[in-house]
Design an enzyme around this catalytic site. Structure first.
Site, PDB file in Angstrom:
ATOM      1  N   SER A 195       3.781   2.917   8.059  1.00  0.00           N
ATOM      2  CA  SER A 195       3.461   1.906   7.065  1.00  0.00           C
ATOM      3  C   SER A 195       4.705   1.317   6.422  1.00  0.00           C
ATOM      4  CB  SER A 195       2.610   2.521   5.955  1.00  0.00           C
ATOM      5  OG  SER A 195       1.399   3.000   6.432  1.00  0.00           O
ATOM      6  N   ASP A 222      -0.018  -7.530   1.360  1.00  0.00           N
ATOM      7  CA  ASP A 222       0.458  -6.145   1.477  1.00  0.00           C
ATOM      8  C   ASP A 222       1.985  -6.127   1.647  1.00  0.00           C
ATOM      9  OD1 ASP A 222       0.469  -3.397   1.716  1.00  0.00           O
ATOM     10  OD2 ASP A 222      -0.262  -3.376   3.783  1.00  0.00           O
ATOM     11  N   HIS A 264       0.827  -1.211   0.000  1.00  0.00           N
ATOM     12  CA  HIS A 264       0.000   0.000   0.000  1.00  0.00           C
ATOM     13  C   HIS A 264       0.861   1.260   0.000  1.00  0.00           C
ATOM     14  CE1 HIS A 264       0.259  -0.087   4.537  1.00  0.00           C
ATOM     15  NE2 HIS A 264       0.322   1.212   4.336  1.00  0.00           N
TER      16      HIS A 264
END
Length: 272
Positions: A224, A128, A83
């Site tokens: 992230s 992911d 992502h």
């Protein structure tokens, strides 16, 4: 320190089990909101060279720019979240930084130099994970790789063990920019069944690892793609947290590295 998936609102209204009771969102889409009692998350400042495998990633794309983390797994490879790479055209990699804006050096590479998992699904953050091919770097006390888990560890849930997450993400739900200083937090791994009670089994599959957030210590926007490490081994890639905030006590989710050892080896040649 946290990350997120935007799930359509209809999903959030369905009962627990398969579908989420708490909506996860992508960090670049998360809006800061007041935190409970205005408390900051309970991370600590890292000292110089404490996390030599940690890199900062400044992405740019048609939707703007955003900040993520990553882990050095070889002289020429960085592991991060899909992502983070999704929708980006370039990334500047910050090596050896403790103060975010003062790296030892940087490299900028284009999207042709990364491998995003072909079956990444943004709706549920399935698969992911991404690899970034970088110019070869010379390892030092400030810049070095982290070990991948042994194949023999593939059956370990890690539940009950304490791992370390790090990154320059938001230090509170009221923060409006990523942190100046590298932060880290000790987080307890929980079972997937406990995590599924919050996010459902569509999000929390066997390829996800979750940590407890009940003491309001967690990952947040900007973290992230960063590392979750256990005894010097990379076991997770920061993937998602609750839409409503980093300090509200819900679990946080990471891509489980042991589930992608074959994918990493196939695409980079690197094995544990």
């Amino acid at each position: 320190m946290k990350v997120f998936v935007v799930l359509v609102s209809a999903l959030a209204s369905v009962s627990a089990g398969i579908l989420p009771q708490v909506v996860p969102v992508p960090p670049k889409n998360r809006i800061s909101r007041p935190s409970i009692e205005g408390r900051v998350t309970n991370g600590q400042n890292a000292v110089e060279n404490q996390f030599p495998y940690q890199v900062g990633l400044s992405f740019s794309g048609s939707e703007g720019s955003w900040w993520c983390g990553g882990s050095i797994i070889d002289n020429s490879w960085v592991l991060t979240a899909a992502h983070c790479t999704s929708g980006a055209s370039t990334v500047t990699i910050y090596y050896g930084a403790t103060v975010r804006t003062s790296p030892k050096f940087t490299h900028t590479v284009s999207s042709s130099n990364w491998i995003q998992h072909a079956n990444y699904l943004s709706l549920t953050l399935r698969n992911d994970i991404s690899l970034i091919k970088t110019p070869s770097v010379t390892f030092s006390v400030a810049v070095n790789k982290i070990s991948l888990p042994a194949i023999a560890s593939s059956y370990s849930t890690y539940a009950g063990q304490t791992a370390v997450a790090s990154g320059w993400g938001l230090t509170s739900d009221t923060s409006t920019s990523v942190a100046r200083d590298l932060q880290f937090a000790h987080l307890t791994v929980i079972t997937n069944s406990v995590c599924q009670a919050t996010y459902g089994s569509l999000v929390v599959t066997s390829k996800v690892i979750c940590v407890d957030g009940s003491n309001r210590t967690s990952i947040c926007s900007g973290d992230s793609g960063g590392p979750l490490a256990l005894d010097g081994t990379l076991i997770g890639v920061t993937s998602f947290g609750a839409e409503d905030g980093c300090e509200i006590g819900f679990p946080a989710g990471f891509t489980r590295v042991t589930s992608y050892l074959d994918w990493i080896k196939t695409n980079s040649g690197i094995s544990a």
